[in-house]
Write an enzyme that holds these catalytic residues in place. Sequence first.
Site, PDB file in Angstrom:
ATOM      1  N   ARG A  15     -36.198  22.434  24.047  1.00 45.74           N
ATOM      2  CA  ARG A  15     -35.670  23.269  22.988  1.00 45.74           C
ATOM      3  C   ARG A  15     -35.569  22.483  21.670  1.00 45.74           C
ATOM      4  O   ARG A  15     -35.595  21.248  21.662  1.00 45.74           O
ATOM      5  CB  ARG A  15     -34.278  23.798  23.358  1.00 45.74           C
ATOM      6  N   LYS A  75     -28.721  19.699  22.811  1.00 43.81           N
ATOM      7  CA  LYS A  75     -27.938  19.088  23.884  1.00 43.81           C
ATOM      8  C   LYS A  75     -27.067  17.944  23.378  1.00 43.81           C
ATOM      9  O   LYS A  75     -27.321  17.355  22.339  1.00 43.81           O
ATOM     10  CB  LYS A  75     -28.866  18.576  24.987  1.00 43.81           C
ATOM     11  N   TYR A  94     -24.211  21.330  21.315  1.00 43.44           N
ATOM     12  CA  TYR A  94     -23.452  21.383  22.556  1.00 43.44           C
ATOM     13  C   TYR A  94     -22.931  19.991  22.856  1.00 43.44           C
ATOM     14  O   TYR A  94     -23.663  18.989  22.709  1.00 43.44           O
ATOM     15  CB  TYR A  94     -24.321  21.852  23.726  1.00 43.44           C
ATOM     16  N   HIS A  96     -19.851  19.497  25.516  1.00 42.66           N
ATOM     17  CA  HIS A  96     -19.308  19.483  26.884  1.00 42.66           C
ATOM     18  C   HIS A  96     -18.519  18.199  27.149  1.00 42.66           C
ATOM     19  O   HIS A  96     -18.725  17.525  28.161  1.00 42.66           O
ATOM     20  CB  HIS A  96     -20.438  19.655  27.908  1.00 42.66           C
ATOM     21  N   GLU A 118     -20.069  25.106  22.293  1.00 44.78           N
ATOM     22  CA  GLU A 118     -19.482  25.824  23.423  1.00 44.78           C
ATOM     23  C   GLU A 118     -18.008  26.154  23.259  1.00 44.78           C
ATOM     24  O   GLU A 118     -17.450  26.899  24.076  1.00 44.78           O
ATOM     25  CB  GLU A 118     -19.692  25.041  24.727  1.00 44.78           C
ATOM     26  N   SER A 220     -11.655  37.320  43.516  1.00 45.29           N
ATOM     27  CA  SER A 220     -11.914  35.930  43.878  1.00 45.29           C
ATOM     28  C   SER A 220     -10.632  35.217  44.292  1.00 45.29           C
ATOM     29  O   SER A 220      -9.676  35.134  43.528  1.00 45.29           O
ATOM     30  CB  SER A 220     -12.560  35.198  42.704  1.00 45.29           C
ATOM     31  N   ASP A 270     -22.760  21.394  33.777  1.00 42.19           N
ATOM     32  CA  ASP A 270     -22.552  20.635  32.544  1.00 42.19           C
ATOM     33  C   ASP A 270     -21.080  20.584  32.150  1.00 42.19           C
ATOM     34  O   ASP A 270     -20.700  19.850  31.231  1.00 42.19           O
ATOM     35  CB  ASP A 270     -23.403  21.173  31.386  1.00 42.19           C
TER      36      ASP A 270
END
Length: 371
Positions: A15, A75, A94, A96, A118, A220, A270
């Site tokens: 990307r 990333k 991003y 993370h 994110e 759940s 991730d």
Amino acid sequence: MKISVIREIKNNEFRVAMTPAGVRDLVGAGHEVAIETGAGVGSGILDEDYTAEGAIIAPDAASAWNSADMVVKVKEPIASEYQYFREDLVLFTYLHLAAEPELTKALLEAKTTSIAYETVQGPTGGLPLLAPMSEVAGRLSSIVGASTLLKPAGGMGLLVPGVPGTRPANVVVLGGGVAGTNATSVAVGLGADVTVLDTNLQRLKELDAHYAGRIKTAASNSLEIERACLAADLVIGSVLIPGAKAPKLVSLDLVSRMKPGSVLVDIAVDQGGCFEGSKPTTHADPTFDVHGSTYYCVANMPGAVPQTSTVALTNATMRYTNALANKGWKKALADDAGLALGLNTDGGVLTNDAVGVAHGLDSVSPATRIS
């Protein structure tokens, strides 16, 4: 502002963080855009496509990083890129960080201003910069899961839709958010027997109504997760706590009791992964065996389909990239409370509570850095 777009160097990451359309917008607004040479090739975008819209081509990573007021990536930076961090740099990508202690440390030590895709929130909530990649990863998870169920790939040798006279695969989706919804869509389209689990009962009602009885839903909890996984051929983990580590919903003990050859695809890897035993893998070596089951834990799943992912991502990010460039990062964040939530580090200070909890670090509100 001088903005640089970096060529991604993570394994099999094709990307790029900006299309030529984005370059046109920024150059038209009076900004200087540098594209590291070859940054768009994996997405089918040539250097000439960028220069046609007014971009400058940087000959290498060092020149792209070092000339920039703001670096835009896809990333999270890897260790070899930490050397480029500095105090007067804005990094928009991003990150993370809850799953990346060394990256967190490097950004804090360099006093870099980092804004994470994110954790940016939209005007009415939601995660607008995570959503397009969650859509891609969700749809892809059912496809790669179906492929991994094939015997040569380490699976049990089951065709997901089956054929007349045989049963279809039992697919369990943990989480009914953006990624889980898209995983469900493709799994249903493939003809699987699909069960979705989520803690949000309203979301389950919506999915039940949408599919009109073609899927099963369950609230759940540990018992329902256990029942579903023991019956499953393919489990897709798509749970998310924004900015924080993903909860471990499937234990190694439970995996040891699942069907031999079953497949577990962890979209949340991730953010640390939602299966016990999950560890990040790459497109070059995507799977590993755990108690006779196969884990697929590629941390950049959308990187496998860059011509789709790059356009989907930049459609979402360019609004914010333009704001950061046109207003400067402090004014852009002051004007947009959702964008302000994207601030993770600034001046050596951590500004995300969930990351602080993950690493045992003190954090402050983003508002304290932009006032």
